[in-house]
Design an enzyme around this catalytic site. Structure first.
Site, mmCIF file in Angstrom:
data_model
loop_
_atom_site.group_PDB
_atom_site.id
_atom_site.type_symbol
_atom_site.label_atom_id
_atom_site.label_comp_id
_atom_site.label_asym_id
_atom_site.label_seq_id
_atom_site.Cartn_x
_atom_site.Cartn_y
_atom_site.Cartn_z
ATOM 1 C CB CYS A 142 -0.968 -0.005 1.176
ATOM 2 S SG CYS A 142 -0.182 -0.195 2.791
ATOM 3 C CG HIS A 143 5.151 0.979 0.513
ATOM 4 N ND1 HIS A 143 4.853 -0.378 0.619
ATOM 5 C CD2 HIS A 143 6.282 1.065 -0.233
ATOM 6 C CE1 HIS A 143 5.774 -1.069 -0.027
ATOM 7 N NE2 HIS A 143 6.654 -0.222 -0.555
#
Length: 187
Positions: A142-143
């Site tokens: 998700c980063h």
């Protein structure tokens, strides 16, 4: 362990203490570095009530080695790992599976991912909500999902947006108009 039973391990990386949870189906939880051992353990136990601390099975021990390598700056990928996303909605599973296709140093935006998945007008918001609730950050990267204009956006893991920026920097991602991260992972 059967189906809904979970085990977890807490381990150190160059960047701090992590925790990983698993079931017979695969990895179901991950806590990024940034907290003390007790805090990482509490975070996993909150998500997986009744989880037992255990020695990692060989499959999980190999994942821990890969996570340590990642935080050492080694080009790492996690897209081949077995995950247990049974607690997630069908939509979130679809979003997480699409996110897993983002390799080392690759990024997209919330809107870009929503467009790829044809999620409609509220799609970027929905993707953002899924990223905020990601049970397996780093492994579901998700980063690598950014706000419009390739801005850093939010990050609910320890260290917040500064941690997200440091992870992206580790992967060689350059972002426009960003200042150096205040939170250091120690590398």
């Amino acid at each position: 362990m059967m189906g809904t039973n979970h085990a977890f391990a807490v381990f150190e990386t160059k960047s701090g203490t992590c925790a990983i949870a698993w079931s017979d189906e695969g990895i179901c939880g991950f806590h990024l570095p940034g907290d003390e051992t007790e805090q990482a353990e509490r975070a996993i136990r909150r998500r997986f009530t009744g989880a037992e601390r255990a020695s990692p099975i060989p499959e999980i021990a190999a994942v821990i080695d890969r996570v340590r390598a990642y935080f050492e700056g080694e080009r790492s990928h996690f897209s081949d790992l077995r995950l247990d996303l049974s607690a997630q909605t069908d939509l979130y599973r679809e979003i997480y599976l699409a996110t897993r296709r983002l390799g080392w140093g690759s990024t997209t935006t919330y809107g870009g991912l929503a467009g790829e998945l044809q999620l409609g007008p509220a799609g970027a918001w929905t993707v953002g909500q899924a990223m905020a609730k990601n049970p397996i950050p780093l492994i579901i990267p998700c980063h690598r999902v950014l706000a419009a204009g390739r801005k850093i956006g939010g990050f609910s893991a320890p260290g917040g947006s500064d941690s997200k920026q440091r992870m992206l920097e580790l992967e060689g991602v350059e972002l426009p108009d960003t200042t150096p991260a205040q939170q250091s992972f120690g590398f």
